[in-house]
Design a protein around this motif. Structure first.
Motif, PDB file in Angstrom:
ATOM      1  N   VAL A 122       7.403   6.532  57.219  1.00  0.00           N
ATOM      2  CA  VAL A 122       8.038   5.281  57.654  1.00  0.00           C
ATOM      3  C   VAL A 122       7.354   4.757  58.914  1.00  0.00           C
ATOM      4  O   VAL A 122       7.101   3.555  59.051  1.00  0.00           O
ATOM      5  N   GLY A 123       7.041   5.660  59.844  1.00  0.00           N
ATOM      6  CA  GLY A 123       6.367   5.247  61.070  1.00  0.00           C
ATOM      7  C   GLY A 123       4.997   4.655  60.800  1.00  0.00           C
ATOM      8  O   GLY A 123       4.627   3.621  61.377  1.00  0.00           O
ATOM      9  N   ILE A 124       4.231   5.289  59.908  1.00  0.00           N
ATOM     10  CA  ILE A 124       2.902   4.769  59.572  1.00  0.00           C
ATOM     11  C   ILE A 124       3.011   3.411  58.892  1.00  0.00           C
ATOM     12  O   ILE A 124       2.268   2.472  59.214  1.00  0.00           O
ATOM     13  N   ALA A 125       3.955   3.276  57.945  1.00  0.00           N
ATOM     14  CA  ALA A 125       4.130   2.010  57.236  1.00  0.00           C
ATOM     15  C   ALA A 125       4.507   0.891  58.201  1.00  0.00           C
ATOM     16  O   ALA A 125       3.981  -0.238  58.113  1.00  0.00           O
ATOM     17  N   ALA A 126       5.415   1.182  59.141  1.00  0.00           N
ATOM     18  CA  ALA A 126       5.834   0.164  60.110  1.00  0.00           C
ATOM     19  C   ALA A 126       4.680  -0.225  61.023  1.00  0.00           C
ATOM     20  O   ALA A 126       4.462  -1.419  61.301  1.00  0.00           O
ATOM     21  N   PHE A 127       3.919   0.765  61.471  1.00  0.00           N
ATOM     22  CA  PHE A 127       2.798   0.470  62.369  1.00  0.00           C
ATOM     23  C   PHE A 127       1.717  -0.334  61.643  1.00  0.00           C
ATOM     24  O   PHE A 127       1.172  -1.297  62.202  1.00  0.00           O
ATOM     25  N   VAL A 128       1.403   0.051  60.406  1.00  0.00           N
ATOM     26  CA  VAL A 128       0.407  -0.693  59.627  1.00  0.00           C
ATOM     27  C   VAL A 128       0.882  -2.127  59.392  1.00  0.00           C
ATOM     28  O   VAL A 128       0.095  -3.078  59.468  1.00  0.00           O
ATOM     29  N   PHE A 129       2.179  -2.296  59.119  1.00  0.00           N
ATOM     30  CA  PHE A 129       2.738  -3.642  58.942  1.00  0.00           C
ATOM     31  C   PHE A 129       2.531  -4.490  60.203  1.00  0.00           C
ATOM     32  O   PHE A 129       2.135  -5.653  60.118  1.00  0.00           O
TER      33      PHE A 129
END
Length: 226
Positions: A111-118
């Motif tokens: 979730v953290g990676i997805a949010a940061f990439v977003f």
């Protein structure tokens, strides 16, 4: 460019070879498929950069295809760096978590990676790697800025992943303990290269610093392959 391209090429070659080796010999182990997937993303990012360079070679500026290529190449680095740091130590060496209680760690890191990439992909304004191009898919909303907090969730996942390696080592015996030793040596080398690179970047050359940091990452797939 040499200080950046050559180390990345070495990393990609190691990802491809080790990923294919693990995926073919141990298809149930997600590490092999992860390395293969990262290689694919990196290949598409390199293709995007090539499309953009060809597009900018024309005096008319970037076209729609060029802007889309610049947009993808601008944020593709984030999963290439974040995913192996968070998930490779967590699933090494047998492709399974240390126990069921650890299931929350990959979810939080994901979730953290997805949010940061977003946040990286849809931040409004000029692309930081290609300042002459305004983000064609930028969203001027506070939600994009808030999503950047996902970096700290990802960082927590990395710390937990490192802790899982220590726990595995204390429980392991025989071959598994030797496997973890290789990964520990590679991780120590990567950490040392990060520290030295940071010092070199602050005192001398940012290009040399990037090369040192990238070269340090090569040890991780090599250790997995061994």
């Amino acid at each position: 460019d040499v200080f950046y391209d050559v180390p990345w090429l070495a990393i990609l070659i190691s990802w491809v070879i080790v990923g294919a080796l693990v995926a073919s010999r141990q298809p149930q182990n997600p590490i092999g498929w992860m390395l293969c997937g990262l290689s694919l993303v990196a290949g598409v990012a390199a293709l995007a950069e090539g499309v953009l360079e060809r597009d900018l070679a024309d005096d008319g500026g970037a076209s729609g295809w060029g802007e889309a290529a610049a947009w993808f190449a601008n944020w593709a680095w984030a999963p290439l760096v974040a995913i192996p740091l968070a998930f490779l130590p967590l699933y090494f060496p047998n492709g399974r978590l240390p126990s069921r209680r650890w299931r929350v760690v990959p979810w939080c890191a994901g979730v953290g990676i997805a949010a940061f990439v977003f946040s990286e992909a849809f931040a409004a304004g000029p692309l930081y790697d290609y300042e002459q191009i305004v983000n064609p898919y930028g969203i001027d909303h506070v939600a994009v800025e808030v999503a950047s907090v996902g970096f700290f969730l990802f960082a927590g996942g990395v710390v937990a992943a490192v802790a899982s390696v220590v726990i595995r080592y204390r429980r392991a015996e025989g071959v598994e303990r030797q496997q973890i030793k290789w990964l520990a040596f590679a991780g120590s080398f990567a950490a040392a290269s990060l520290i030295v690179g940071s010092v070199v970047g602050g005192l001398w050359s940012g290009d040399v610093a990037n090369a040192l940091i990238l070269l340090g990452l090569i040890g991780l797939p090599v250790a997995v392959g061994i």
